[in-house]
Scaffold this active site. Structure first.
Site, mmCIF file in Angstrom:
data_model
loop_
_atom_site.group_PDB
_atom_site.id
_atom_site.type_symbol
_atom_site.label_atom_id
_atom_site.label_comp_id
_atom_site.label_asym_id
_atom_site.label_seq_id
_atom_site.Cartn_x
_atom_site.Cartn_y
_atom_site.Cartn_z
ATOM 1 N N LYS A 1 0.745 -1.409 0.398
ATOM 2 C CA LYS A 1 0.044 0.185 0.116
ATOM 3 C C LYS A 1 1.033 1.417 -0.134
ATOM 4 O O LYS A 1 0.249 2.318 -0.626
ATOM 5 C CB LYS A 1 -0.918 -0.066 0.823
ATOM 6 C CG LYS A 1 -1.628 1.695 1.391
ATOM 7 C CD LYS A 1 -1.690 1.726 2.659
ATOM 8 C CE LYS A 1 -2.306 2.562 3.330
ATOM 9 N NZ LYS A 1 -3.401 3.205 4.519
ATOM 10 N N ASN A 2 2.041 1.306 0.719
ATOM 11 C CA ASN A 2 2.891 2.739 1.257
ATOM 12 C C ASN A 2 3.772 2.697 0.066
ATOM 13 O O ASN A 2 3.849 3.877 -0.252
ATOM 14 C CB ASN A 2 3.611 2.545 2.356
ATOM 15 C CG ASN A 2 2.688 2.575 3.939
ATOM 16 O OD1 ASN A 2 2.162 3.343 3.693
ATOM 17 N ND2 ASN A 2 3.207 1.913 4.284
ATOM 18 N N CYS B 1 -6.405 8.806 8.455
ATOM 19 C CA CYS B 1 -6.130 7.738 9.674
ATOM 20 C C CYS B 1 -5.883 8.933 10.179
ATOM 21 O O CYS B 1 -4.401 10.083 9.928
ATOM 22 C CB CYS B 1 -5.328 6.726 9.816
ATOM 23 S SG CYS B 1 -5.929 5.559 9.209
ATOM 24 N N ARG C 1 -5.245 10.862 2.843
ATOM 25 C CA ARG C 1 -3.960 11.537 3.714
ATOM 26 C C ARG C 1 -3.258 11.110 2.507
ATOM 27 O O ARG C 1 -1.940 12.302 1.984
ATOM 28 C CB ARG C 1 -3.307 11.042 4.805
ATOM 29 C CG ARG C 1 -2.295 12.253 5.109
ATOM 30 C CD ARG C 1 -1.780 11.667 6.393
ATOM 31 N NE ARG C 1 -0.764 13.325 6.988
ATOM 32 C CZ ARG C 1 -0.803 14.685 7.096
ATOM 33 N NH1 ARG C 1 -2.089 14.436 7.326
ATOM 34 N NH2 ARG C 1 0.186 15.525 7.181
ATOM 35 N N ASP D 1 4.800 1.387 12.289
ATOM 36 C CA ASP D 1 3.116 0.749 10.922
ATOM 37 C C ASP D 1 3.024 -0.896 12.443
ATOM 38 O O ASP D 1 1.858 -1.616 12.276
ATOM 39 C CB ASP D 1 2.669 1.045 9.260
ATOM 40 C CG ASP D 1 2.638 2.145 8.997
ATOM 41 O OD1 ASP D 1 2.169 3.116 9.628
ATOM 42 O OD2 ASP D 1 2.538 1.825 8.098
ATOM 43 N N ILE E 1 7.862 8.737 16.398
ATOM 44 C CA ILE E 1 6.961 8.195 15.552
ATOM 45 C C ILE E 1 6.284 9.381 14.770
ATOM 46 O O ILE E 1 6.116 10.337 14.972
ATOM 47 C CB ILE E 1 6.938 7.915 13.906
ATOM 48 C CG1 ILE E 1 8.225 6.726 14.014
ATOM 49 C CG2 ILE E 1 7.061 8.315 13.039
ATOM 50 C CD1 ILE E 1 9.490 7.542 13.823
#
Length: 416
Positions: free
Chosen positions: A22-23, A116, A92, A306, A328
């Site tokens: 996804k990222n 999120c 985002r 994550d 983070i």
């Protein structure tokens, strides 16, 4: 229904094929705006965030054809350079469209992005980076309005923190800027390397992606081509932990072990038996009572933020006490109060979570508040006694492809 009913405890064992990242897929999809020739993207995961990105591009006039895990993209003609808030508030990742619009078309107007709700997650570094490349940017009435007089111009940009998002924004915009751009203190995540590899395959000149210093020599234009998205390292980690918390055994196929060393090393410390091949990772926790260990999130190659909520679950059902420190994002312990409903013992102090291991969790009705907390709560339901109800499961579809089906294939009992 926006909920899962999960019956447990279940042993989670078997084999899983990992989906595309996804990222990596999101920024690659959105940076396709830089290219006026047809593109073919393969191994694209079917996620709601990807769907929102496709809707954004389609709104701009990009032609996209979807065939299973393959996207055919034609951004030759753009109708508008404005994206309304009903699209950007969904993800985002929409901020990544700003750089390509300014670089190729010289103008952009996008509503402030959503996604999120994890901490502040500011976009200042994206905007300041584009300004240093020569863009004029202002925020008016909740919209980011940008323009470029002629073309973006290369510059040396020093990031105060190694931001993944800002690194991608600056790198993508600089590919067709005039001159050389240097990004100092760049983020080093594998997904940044994947974006750079994609752009380089289509004609960009990017050197150093994956290191602290990235050098981009602007080219006149990029050409079309085909690219395969890298596997999702966070999905891989999630399923490895799923087996670990349930004393199971799993093999994750179609993954990249070399980008998961920060996680597999920690799993070994808990007592898990890990083996790796060229494109697979196996974990065996059968007959092993896992040991709680301390973890501290950090930019890559450190422990991934994550994975924090998911690995914390393993600590909470392991032998001993441990400390999980989040460096983070703020507010990334929202899942803890929900796990406490299930019998977990933990205490939050500032940016640290103190975990006190228990042998068993019990069913409860819990509420997810973001993507990774949702994954953690679902996994908790798989090992808890009784039937757990996890609400707000729409989050899981943002980052995990066919999560319910994949868990069912390794022994979970989940229904809507």
């Amino acid at each position: 229904m926006n909920r899962f009913h999960i019956s447990g405890p279940k042993n989670l064992s078997g084999e899983i094929k990992i989906s595309g990242s996804k990222n990596a897929a999101l920024p690659i999809l959105l940076t396709s705006l830089l290219i006026s020739e047809p593109i073919k993207l393969k191994n694209v995961p079917k996620l709601t965030d990807i769907m929102y990105a496709i809707k954004i591009l389609t709104k701009l006039g990009v032609k996209i054809k979807v065939e299973k895990k393959v996207l055919y993209i034609d951004a030759k003609t753009i109708a508008i350079c404005t994206i309304p808030d009903y699209l950007t508030k969904k993800t985002r990742a929409s901020i990544w469209i700003l750089g390509p619009l300014l670089a190729r078309f010289g103008q952009a107007k996008i509503s402030l992005p959503g996604g999120c709700k994890i901490g502040k997650r500011k976009i200042d570094l994206h905007l300041s980076g584009l300004k240093k490349l020569g863009a004029n940017i202002a925020i008016k009435n909740n919209y980011i309005i940008g323009s470029v007089i002629t073309k973006l111009i290369g510059n040396t940009i020093v990031l105060p923190i190694a931001s993944v998002g800002a690194t991608i924004t600056i790198m993508s915009a600089a590919t067709i800027a005039t001159g050389i751009t240097i990004i100092n203190n760049a983020a080093r995540e594998p997904e940044i390397i994947d974006v750079a590899n994609f752009l380089n395959k289509l004609g960009a000149k990017i050197i150093g992606a994956g290191s602290k210093n990235i050098f981009i020599t602007g080219v006149l234009k990029l050409h079309g081509g085909s690219y395969t998205i890298m596997p999702d390292r966070i999905e891989t980690g999630t399923f490895l932990v799923a087996a670990a918390i349930s004393n199971g055994s799993i093999i994750c196929h179609n993954t990249k072990p070399n980008v998961l060393i920060n996680l597999t090393k920690k799993l070994c410390e808990t007592g898990a038996q890990i083996k790796t091949g060229t494109n697979w990772i196996s974990l065996n926790m059968k007959g092993i009572y896992s040991k709680a260990i301390n973890i501290k999130t950090a930019p890559y190659p450190g422990f991934p933020t994550d994975m924090q909520a998911i690995f914390s679950l393993l600590n909470l059902v392991s032998h001993g006490n441990s400390i999980v420190t989040e460096t983070i994002f703020e507010n990334r312990f929202s899942y803890v109060s929900e796990l406490k409903k299930m019998g977990a013992k933990a205490q939050i102090k500032n940016n640290s979570l103190f975990c006190y291991g228990v042998k068993k969790l019990y069913s409860a009705t819990v509420f997810a508040s973001d993507l990774r907390s949702c994954a953690s709560l679902i996994l908790a339901g798989c090992i808890a006694d009784g039937t757990t109800i996890v609400k707000n499961i729409h989050y899981i579809k943002r980052g995990y492809e066919r999560f319910q089906e994949k868990l069912q294939s390794i022994g979970a009992k989940i229904c809507n």
